[in-house]
Design a protein around this motif. Structure first.
Motif, PDB file in Angstrom:
ATOM      1  N   THR A   1       0.823  -1.196   0.000  1.00 19.48           N
ATOM      2  CA  THR A   1       0.000   0.000   0.000  1.00 19.48           C
ATOM      3  C   THR A   1       0.863   1.254   0.000  1.00 19.48           C
ATOM      4  OG1 THR A   1      -1.735   1.202   1.182  1.00 19.48           O
ATOM      5  CG2 THR A   1      -0.141   0.008   2.524  1.00 19.48           C
TER       6      THR A   1
ATOM      7  N   VAL B   1      -4.271  11.550   2.259  1.00 15.55           N
ATOM      8  CA  VAL B   1      -4.348  10.899   3.571  1.00 15.55           C
ATOM      9  C   VAL B   1      -2.997  10.954   4.271  1.00 15.55           C
ATOM     10  CG1 VAL B   1      -4.723   8.716   4.779  1.00 15.55           C
ATOM     11  CG2 VAL B   1      -6.264   9.404   2.930  1.00 15.55           C
ATOM     12  N   ASN B   2      -1.932  10.665   3.542  1.00 14.51           N
ATOM     13  CA  ASN B   2      -0.593  10.690   4.138  1.00 14.51           C
ATOM     14  C   ASN B   2      -0.222  12.079   4.650  1.00 14.51           C
ATOM     15  OD1 ASN B   2      -0.216   7.964   3.580  1.00 14.51           O
ATOM     16  ND2 ASN B   2       0.812   8.334   1.633  1.00 14.51           N
TER      17      ASN B   2
ATOM     18  N   SER C   1      -9.176   7.074   3.827  1.00 13.47           N
ATOM     19  CA  SER C   1      -8.918   7.022   2.385  1.00 13.47           C
ATOM     20  C   SER C   1     -10.168   6.879   1.529  1.00 13.47           C
ATOM     21  CB  SER C   1      -7.950   5.879   2.062  1.00 13.47           C
ATOM     22  OG  SER C   1      -8.586   4.609   2.218  1.00 13.47           O
TER      23      SER C   1
ATOM     24  N   LEU D   1      -0.287   3.949   1.419  1.00  9.33           N
ATOM     25  CA  LEU D   1      -0.614   4.618   2.669  1.00  9.33           C
ATOM     26  C   LEU D   1       0.551   4.443   3.640  1.00  9.33           C
ATOM     27  CD1 LEU D   1      -4.322   3.487   3.152  1.00  9.33           C
ATOM     28  CD2 LEU D   1      -3.535   5.794   2.570  1.00  9.33           C
TER      29      LEU D   1
ATOM     30  N   THR E   1      -7.485  10.472  -1.934  1.00  8.70           N
ATOM     31  CA  THR E   1      -6.259   9.880  -2.452  1.00  8.70           C
ATOM     32  C   THR E   1      -5.335   9.486  -1.311  1.00  8.70           C
ATOM     33  OG1 THR E   1      -5.057  11.979  -2.603  1.00  8.70           O
ATOM     34  CG2 THR E   1      -6.427  11.343  -4.504  1.00  8.70           C
ATOM     35  N   ASP E   2      -4.471   8.509  -1.569  1.00 11.30           N
ATOM     36  CA  ASP E   2      -3.495   8.114  -0.565  1.00 11.30           C
ATOM     37  C   ASP E   2      -2.582   9.283  -0.208  1.00 11.30           C
ATOM     38  OD1 ASP E   2      -4.622   5.643  -0.714  1.00 11.30           O
ATOM     39  OD2 ASP E   2      -2.878   4.621  -1.551  1.00 11.30           O
TER      40      ASP E   2
END
Length: 231
Positions: A39, A64-65, A56, A41, A60-61
């Protein structure tokens, strides 16, 4: 770029199913070109993964990050996030879509993890799906990524790739999920989710699939793939 490429999404299920004989070569070729089927993430614990996956949904990842980096630096346990409270949590995740609902669900999930699971993320589907904000897809991601279980979380990318290539055609996410689990060889099933999602994210894209750079071009049953060879 041709008019067909501009307007065709290429998401219509193919007319033919990928033959059984081509399923293993399909994954062997993906495995040969995707070095790290993991992943995107960012997380350092199963709990962090669970929270990141909840966030998420429809995001989008990358977004989120960006949010979870500062969040996890100050609160990366159920107790710590619960102590932030709903409003405090929102301050960290307000850049993510649906953050109000997600904050409410995450606070409830943290309380349930403390009360019902000794602050540990459960390892079964029923227990995971009983948590606020956790549906079948999120449960599948956690079961697969954190616990190595042979589950298949079907997101937009995987739904598209499965239908387009003929690997697993279906009109619903659940139909595609069941067909994938049935068809994917046992030795690829744990990593299959990430092979397919990364292939869909970077090569088998929605409007302009990069068929000229596709490692599974020969196996793919997409009837219009020749139109995208130059991409």
């Amino acid at each position: 770029m041709s008019k067909a490429v501009k307007h065709k999404t290429a998401d219509t299920p193919p007319s033919r199913r990928l033959p059984n004989r081509d399923v293993r070569p399909f994954f062997e070729k993906l495995a040969a070109t995707i070095d790290e089927p993991v992943t995107e993430l960012q997380y350092n614990s199963t709990f962090e993964l669970l929270i990141a996956v909840i966030l998420s949904a429809q995001a989008t990842d990358i977004s989120v990050n960006i949010a979870t980096g500062p969040l996890f630096a100050v609160a990366n346990t159920p107790e710590a996030i619960l102590a932030l409270g709903e409003d405090g949590l929102k301050d960290y995740i307000k850049s993510i879509g649906l953050y109000n609902a997600k904050a409410k669900n995450i606070i409830k999930t943290c309380a349930d993890l403390i009360e019902k699971h000794n602050s540990q993320v459960p390892e079964t589907r029923p227990e995971l799906e009983a948590l606020a904000g956790v549906g079948r897809k999120t449960a599948n991601v956690v079961l697969n990524t954190a616990f190595g279980q042979p589950t298949m979380a079907v997101d937009t990318h995987i739904f598209r790739v499965s239908n387009r290539t003929g690997l697993a055609t279906g009109k619903t996410v659940l139909a595609v999920e069941k067909k994938l689990v049935e068809r994917i060889p046992d030795d690829f099933i744990v990593d299959a989710h990430h092979y397919l999602i990364l292939h869909g994210r970077y090569t088998c894209q929605a409007r302009t699939p990069k068929c000229g750079a596709c490692p599974v071009y020969a196996e793919c049953m997409f009837k219009d793939k020749a139109k995208f060879l130059e991409l």
